[in-house]
Design a protein around this motif. Structure first.
Motif: not given
Length: 361
Positions: A104, A107, A109, A112-113, A131, A133, A159-160, A162-164
């Motif tokens: 993660l 990239h 987020p 990736i999404a 994922l 780190r 970051r996690l 934000e990705l979710t």
């Protein structure tokens, strides 16, 4: 990470960690494949072999098939998991496919999404998003990937989160990204896994109530402490009511010759790892090259320690070793990787393991 962010990290995930296992296997068995490139082979040949392996894994009863992000390593062809997963999905029909993992920090987020939203749209109900780190490469290559962005070791939870939010399309009102959407998106999206080889990701996965995959294949001494920390930290979530832990295991099975023959095959990957640690990455050497290599005492000690963490032998010995490891660690699922030179040898190892472990009954 706030309590709301913890809830969001699990929100809306349709999890598939208790999937049906064929045959009489005591636990789900899966595959981690790096599309290894050995001496005398091309990356194209390695990727064709990975495709053949995925089709075989589906026939043999493996539960899921993950590929991993690595950069700057001539012996590994899986630099871009999303591209490879899309290809493998087109050549299989039921096998779960995923990343083990996407790194993660390399990239944005949103990127990736969108990549994994597209994969889920292409192959609905079959995609996992694992994922990590770590950079998955050396510092110079990591800087090139990130274009000068300074790495903050404490930035992974942000970051996690934000990705979710991008995956679920539910940034809170007033957030700078509240009007943005990851496209394509949908009611369903890939389940999230956290990967790691230390206590950081174990504890974070536990707090968020997510499944956790531990890299036993290169950090065997930390496996039990990390899984214990994961279970101690676990909080039930919309994803899981109780902890679910997978461990990656290096294993090589041979039809004859037992542990000595399997150890000879595995030594080639061991020499490849040694060269990587020495800053001299290259294709996986052949067993003959590994046997003839003039190891210094320190190098020989490294190789022996590396080989001691593998499960090696004839099919029965490997099946017994996997089951002993599962019981000792309490892992809910095992993910094997046979990172050896020679595509036919590698595919045969996976087939033998599936038969001996009871995937096909």
């Amino acid at each position: 990470m706030s309590g709301e962010d913890q809830r969001q990290a699990g929100h809306g995930i349709r999890q598939d960690v208790k999937g049906v296992v064929r045959g009489t296997a005591p636990a789900p068995l899966s595959i981690l494949d790096l599309a290894p490139v050995g001496t005398g082979y091309t990356p194209a040949q390695a990727l064709a072999a990975t495709t053949e392996l995925a089709r075989g894994a589906e026939r043999w009863g493996y539960h899921r098939f993950w590929v991993a992000e690595h950069h700057g390593m001539p012996g590994v062809a899986s630099s871009t998991p999303a591209v490879l997963i899309a290809h493998l999905g087109a050549h299989t029909s039921t096998l779960r496919l995923g990343s083990g993992g996407v790194m993660l920090p390399n990239h944005a987020p949103l990127a990736i999404a969108e990549q994994f939203g597209l994969l889920e749209a292409l192959h609905p109900g079959r995609i996992d998003l694992g994922l990590g780190r770590a950079p998955g490469t050396d510092p110079a290559t990591a800087r090139a990937l990130r274009r000068g962005e300074v790495e903050d070791p404490d930035d992974f939870p942000r970051r996690l989160s934000e990705l979710t939010h991008f995956l679920d399309g539910d940034f809170p009102a007033g957030h700078p990204y509240a009007r943005l959407r990851a496209v394509p998106g949908g009611a369903e999206r890939p389940p999230l896994w956290l990967l790691g080889s230390s206590g950081f990701s174990a504890q974070l996965a536990g707090r968020l109530g997510l499944p956790f995959a531990f890299a036993h294949h290169f950090s065997g001494t930390n496996t039990v402490p990390a899984l214990e920390l994961y279970r101690e930290s676990f909080r039930p979530s919309e994803v899981l009511a109780e902890p679910y832990a997978l461990i990656g295991v290096s294993a090589v099975a041979v039809p004859e010759g037992g542990a000595p023959a399997a150890r000879r095959l595995a030594a080639s990957a061991g020499l490849g790892m040694l060269r990587l640690r020495l800053g001299k990455p290259g294709p996986i050497p052949s067993p003959e090259e590994a046997a003839a290599y003039p190891y210094s005492p320190a190098e020989a000690e490294f190789l022996e320690g590396w080989l001691d963490n593998l499960v090696l032998g004839d099919p029965g010995e490997v099946a017994d070793g996997l089951e002993e490891l599962r019981k000792r660690t309490g892992a809910d699922e095992l993910m094997v990787t046979s990172h050896v030179h020679g595509h036919e040898v590698r595919l045969r190892s996976y087939e033998l393991i599936a038969q001996a472990y009871g995937l096909l009954g």
